[in-house]
Every structure is written in structure tokens, then in C-alpha cells.
Enzyme design. Structure first.
Site, PDB file in Angstrom:
ATOM      1  CD  GLU A   1      -2.521   0.846   2.473  1.00 45.29           C
ATOM      2  OE1 GLU A   1      -2.710  -0.073   3.843  1.00 45.29           O
ATOM      3  OE2 GLU A   1      -3.484   1.842   3.445  1.00 45.29           O
TER       4      GLU A   1
ATOM      5  CG  ASP B   1      -2.401   8.070   7.957  1.00 47.02           C
ATOM      6  OD1 ASP B   1      -2.712   6.960   8.032  1.00 47.02           O
ATOM      7  OD2 ASP B   1      -2.668   8.148   6.622  1.00 47.02           O
TER       8      ASP B   1
END
Lengths: 255, 393
Positions: A45, A56
Site C-alpha cells: 500500500e 493517520d
């Protein structure tokens, strides 16, 4: 058959590793992906660094900032993937934020990604209804996968809806957390994984968030088709002098 | 033209909820409940009572005689600076804290730039005995020390945002991350008309008390319930949203939004989002924002920390694109000049944010018969350090 579908058909306990494009150095993307493939990783990814990555944690945000400073752009990422595809066959999924896709031009973005050998996308802040209305047709006509997230708070009804719009696999967020949170897998999480499995979804599932080592990876594999490791891998580059060595050492702690 | 949010949370092309799945449950819970709760009699009674008894509303609509003489027109100041805690911000924090209580949330988080919203949030948390965590950029913590001290004295925990530029944008990111990690007991109390739907609409509704009061005050003072123009500064845009709210469908009223030009819109030190920004997504909302061609959000600049934000609320993006709003800018220097002028003419020290709205007086030609309302969104106590530093004797 598409690369992602083929992989899930042929293999169990899929290990998907997240890396930030352009990190630690601008062109390291190519070597990191090649080494991941050489060391038995099943899928990668590739993160498209964004200035404000809401989903994140600090590790991925910091690596994104470094990469942006290094001069990474979407065009460079596409060039790097084109180079990677000369020797690497494992599925490549792009992860990033919707604003980046919009500024590139969504249709051009999907077309270019297809042309360089990308297999699918994870765009956490792309709403399901906007995807359906504006992008699903394009993505599917190009034979690409759109991967959506589900979390412990996602209702069964909504999981079924998300499953119906997703292709390739479902990204199962393991806990109430941003990426890079560290802890063992709890019983409540296992109950949640079982709840998902009872829904008999069409897509295979990869568990992400909080997967960092062999122990957490193995647990995840008992409840899904595999798992995704991100922050723990990015952390391995802190103070690293040798990309090849760092990748190899990290993967041996998982597989 | 419609200036109300539609069911999907859009104002024209702008708004929506561009959020990761981790926030879906929280935002959806809010979306499903906010209207029913805030429109209930029980809520409205408590809200209105606190605005009156605790905040000190209604705020006066003051006819500024000497300012009016100088510009040969009729200038009224909506005195939001006289609210408890010194700005309009508390209208919204009172509303949202009552909502949070009714949703049984135990822990309140908020972002703040200059600290005004942080102080207003810490204040209502003290009032309601709720845990309060304020995210503030590390850079802002250093330059807004008095407000940090106020928040701490009020019992809030101030957590530094150390990522990115370490300012408001990053404090907002950190608050959102906290909410992702604590989805069950936590309420995110956003301070402006930004963020995913329903926040822009909800905050605008709580701030709409400003234009609601203006209507009856204008009847009393001018015999008509609307002015010819309303002028308000816009960062995220909550005070402007409140001042415009009840007039958005009245075409006789010109709505003038004043952005912070910073050092000038041809420099890269500006916060004039509608002038230098493009369409995109920031903090869960589709709107105008300052970004580069890669979609990376760029750093704004304004002398006023409250306007130092790289986006603008979706309602304002819609007012701009549809032409309903007139968008102009004032530089750091023009805002300072306007602040000193108001101080000497009317004996009112305005906040630096509100000084941008005052600066518009020099940019518009007025008729003597016109009635102008300037929303004086906050007072200047917090800006004394800047005013003293920049003052030329």
C-alpha cells in the site's frame, strides 16, 4: 484475473505493508517496494503523502512531511510505480486523501494509475455516496479496486452496504484508533472480527491499525484473510542506513 | 437562491462530510440528533436564559456617532465584544455544551488558534462541570500565553499540537484524531462554521442570535428591520455567518465579508482564502482553501490569529461563488490603522479580527442616508501586546 483477486484466491495470511512514497529519500519508494516483494510480502500500500492526514497518526504524518519536503508529487509517484512494475508483480494499492485526487483531476488520476500498474485505492475521506455518484463507474470500467474501511462502530447494516461498494478487499480497522497505536489485540476486538465474519461478506478482509509484529499479525490472520502493517514499518526507517537491510530485518520479525 | 444547508449538508457546491469511516458514527449521531435537540423548547429556554443571564445578551447595537461623521454615513456597531469572555465565540460554545450534555457526553475537546474559542469552551465546561481538553498549536501556545493561562485557570487541559505548522490547522487535526480515538464519551466542540456537516449549519444557527437581535434593534433605531450593508470579518467565518444569517435572503442587504490579506494577496503571506484559494477539501468539508497544485494545504498568514486559517466555511464559499456576498480584504496594516482609529474616535479597543471589518470603511463609498452594521466580533484585550508593539507615537 485482476492481481488483488488472484492473490486472495491463491494465498492465505496475506501480508500487506504500507510505505510512504518518497520516504526516507525521494526515490527510495522503488527500492523499498522491490525489497518488500523480494522478502515475501504479498501486497503493498503506497501512501501518497498529504499535508493533513486526518486518519493517520504521528509516525505516518511525520514520514509524509519528510516526503513532501523531499519533493514528492503524484506525478513522481506514478513514475516510480511504472519503474517498479518492470520487475514487481505483487498488487499495489495507492492510499491517500480525496483532496489530492480532486486536484489531480479524478478521472485523470484513475486513468494514470491504471496505466502505470496500480491495482486499487484506499481513500479514507471519500464518502460512499460521492464515490457511487461520481467515481464508481470510472473505477470499475478500468478494472480497478476501491477499498473502503470499516470500524468497530460500523453497524452491520452499514458494513453490508460498504461491502457492496468495495472491491478487492475490505480494510478492517481493528480498534478506536488512528494508525500507529500500539497494543495487543483485546477480546472485544476479537468479538468484532467474529461479528464481521458472521455477515458472510463478498470481499476478503485485511485487518489494519495496531498490527506491528508476528504476534499481532498471526492473531489478525486467525480472523481475516490477512493484515496490514504501516506505522511499525515506517518506524523501522528511523536511523536506517541501508534500505535493503532494514526491510529484510523488519519482515523477519513478522513472517 | 438558497443559503440554507440541504439534507446532504451542502450549500450549493460546498460542504458535505468528507470524513474517514472512523468518524462516521460520531458525525452521523450528531447529524441525526442536532436539529431535534436544538429546536426543542426545553433546549431553547435554557440556551436563551444562559445567553441573557450568563453571557450578557442582548449585546447593544451602538450608533457610532464620530465614526459616522468621519465617513458621512450611519455606522452601527454590533457589540459582540461585550459578551462574557470578550467575543462572539461563547454564543456557540453555550449552544454546543447544552447539546453535548443532552447527548450524554462526558468529555469535551476543542481546537483553538488565538485561544478565544479555547477560553469560551473552557468557560462553559467549568460552568457545566465537564472535562475539557483544548488542542492548540505549539506556536500559538507561545504567542497567546495569557489565553493559555485563562484556559488552565478554568480547569482545562491544554495539549500542544506539535505536527505540521503547529498552528490552528494542526490543532484541528489533533482534535479530530482525539475524537477518532475516543468515539464514545467525547464531544468535539468546533469553534467555527467549518468541519463536516452538521457543524457549519449548527454553529451558524447558534451564532444567528447576532442577526436576530439586529432585526429588532434596527427597527427601534432606524424604523426598518434591515440595514443597507453588514460588514463582518471572515476567517472560518462564524461571526459573519451569525451576522448574515437572517439577511441572506434579503437582497436589499449587501453582505460584506472581509478577509485577512496579511501582507497582501500578491505575497504568499496572506489568509485571503477566496482570493488566492481554490476548491478542495479541508477538515471534512468541500470549500475554498489555500493549497498548491498537488492539493497540499499551504500556510496562511495574518497578524490576527483568529483569521489565520487556510480555509473558509462552506457557507461563505457559496456566498462568494454565487455572488451573494461581497468579499474584500484588509491587510495587517490596514487592520491596525482601523483599530487605532476606532479606539480614538469611539473609545473602544477592538480585537484584531474585528479591526479587519472596520478597515472596510475606507474601501467602500457610502451614501449619507445608508445604515451600515459592522459586527464588532471581539474586544482587543488579547491583542494588547501587538497593539503596543505596532503603535507609532
Amino acid at each position: 484475473m485482476k492481481r488483488v483477486e488472484k492473490l486472495f484466491k491463491e494465498k492465505k495470511n496475506i501480508l500487506n505493508i504500507y510505505l510512504t512514497a518518497g520516504y526516507p529519500n525521494l526515490n527510495d519508494t522503488i527500492e523499498v517496494v522491490k525489497e518488500l516483494a523480494n522478502n515475501g510480502v504479498d501486497m503493498v500500500e503506497i501512501g501518497m503523502p498529504f499535508s493533513d492526514p486526518l486518519a493517520d497518526g504521528p509516525t505516518i504524518q511525520n514520514s509524509s512531511q519528510v516526503a513532501i519536503k523531499n519533493g514528492i508529487t503524484l506525478e513522481l509517484i506514478f513514475n516510480q510505480i511504472e519503474e517498479i512494475r518492470k520487475t514487481v508483480e505483487i498488487p499495489i494499492v495507492l492510499m491517500g486523501y480525496y483532496n489530492q485526487v480532486l486536484q489531480y483531476g479524478a478521472d485523470s488520476f484513475f486513468e494514470k494509475a491504471k496505466a502505470v500498474g496500480v491495482d486499487g485505492f484506499i481513500i479514507p475521506d471519500l464518502p460512499l455516496d460521492i464515490y457511487e455518484k461520481e467515481h464508481q463507474q470510472k473505477v470499475e470500467s478500468l478494472g480497478l479496486n476501491m477499498i473502503f474501511l470499516i470500524t468497530p462502530q460500523t453497524t452491520d447494516e452499514r458494513i453490508i452496504l460498504i461491502d457492496s461498494k468495495s472491491s478487492g478487499f475490505l480494510y478492517v480497522v481493528s480498534s478506536f484508533a488512528i494508525t500507529g497505536s500500539k497494543s495487543d489485540i483485546q477480546q472485544s476486538q476479537i468479538d468484532y472480527f467474529k461479528r464481521i465474519n458472521n455477515l458472510k461478506l463478498k470481499n476478503p478482509k485485511l485487518i489494519g491499525f495496531g498490527i506491528s509484529d508476528k504476534k499481532t499479525f498471526d492473531t489478525a490472520c486467525q480472523h481475516a484473510e490477512g493484515a496490514i502493517i504501516g506505522s511499525a514499518f515506517i518506524k523501522a526507517f528511523e536511523g536506517s542506513k541501508n534500505i535493503k537491510q532494514t526491510v529484510k530485518e523488519f519482515i523477519t520479525t513478522v513472517l | 437562491m438558497n443559503y440554507e444547508v440541504n439534507e446532504q449538508g451542502f450549500y450549493g457546491d460546498f460542504g458535505g462530510a468528507f470524513i474517514p469511516e472512523m468518524l462516521y458514527h460520531n458525525v452521523n449521531e450528531l447529524k441525526e440528533n442536532y436539529l431535534q435537540i436544538i429546536e426543542s423548547n426545553d433546549f431553547q429556554d435554557e440556551f436563551k436564559d444562559l445567553l441573557k443571564e450568563y453571557v450578557g445578551r442582548p449585546t447593544p447595537l451602538y450608533f457610532a456617532k464620530r465614526l459616522s461623521e468621519k465617513y458621512n454615513t450611519n455606522v452601527f456597531l454590533k457589540r459582540e465584544d461585550l459578551n462574557h469572555t470578550g467575543a462572539h465565540k461563547i454564543n456557540n460554545t453555550i449552544g454546543q455544551i447544552l447539546l453535548a450534555k443532552r447527548m450524554n457526553k462526558k468529555r469535551i475537546i476543542a481546537e483553538t488558534g488565538a485561544g478565544q474559542h479555547g477560553v469560551a469552551t473552557a468557560t462553559v465546561c467549568a460552568l457545566m462541570n465537564l472535562e475539557c481538553i483544548i488542542y492548540m498549536g505549539e506556536v500559538d501556545i507561545k504567542r497567546q500565553a495569557p489565553n493559555v493561562a485563562r484556559m488552565k485557570m478554568l480547569g482545562a487541559e491544554v495539549r500542544p499540537a506539535t505536527s505540521g505548522s503547529k498552528t490552528l490547522k494542526d490543532a484541528t487535526n489533533e482534535a479530530i484524531r482525539d475524537w477518532i480515538a475516543n468515539p464514545e464519551d467525547t464531544y468535539y466542540l468546533i469553534g467555527s462554521v467549518v468541519g463536516p456537516h452538521p457543524y457549519p449549519d449548527m454553529v451558524a444557527r447558534f451564532q444567528s442570535i447576532i442577526s436576530e437581535e439586529m432585526k429588532s434593534q434596527l427597527i427601534e433605531k432606524t424604523g426598518r428591520d434591515y440595514p443597507d450593508r453588514i460588514i463582518a470579518c471572515v476567517g472560518g467565518g462564524s461571526n459573519a455567518a451569525g451576522a448574515f444569517y437572517h439577511y441572506s435572503n434579503n437582497d436589499k442587504v449587501e453582505l460584506i465579508a472581509v478577509e485577512a490579506d496579511g501582507l497582501g494577496i500578491t505575497t504568499n503571506k496572506t489568509a485571503a482564502t477566496t482570493q488566492v484559494g481554490t476548491e478542495g477539501i479541508i477538515h471534512g468539508s468541500k470549500t475554498l482553501l489555500m493549497q498548491n497544485s498537488e492539493g497540499q494545504i499551504t500556510e496562511p498568514h495574518s497578524i490576527s490569529a483568529g483569521l489565520d486559517y487556510p480555509g473558509v466555511g462552506p457557507l461563505h464559499a457559496h456566498l462568494f461563488k454565487s455572488g451573494r456576498g461581497t468579499f474584500i480584504g484588509a491587510t495587517d496594516k490596514e487592520a491596525l490603522t482601523a483599530a487605532y482609529q476606532l479606539t480614538r474616535l469611539e473609545g473602544i479597543i477592538p480585537a484584531l479580527e474585528s479591526s479587519h471589518a472596520l478597515a472596510a470603511l475606507d474601501k467602500i463609498e457610502f451614501k449619507p442616508s445608508e445604515n451600515i452594521v459592522i459586527n464588532l466580533s471581539g474586544r482587543g484585550d488579547k491583542d494588547m501586546e501587538t497593539y503596543i508593539r505596532e503603535m507609532s507615537y
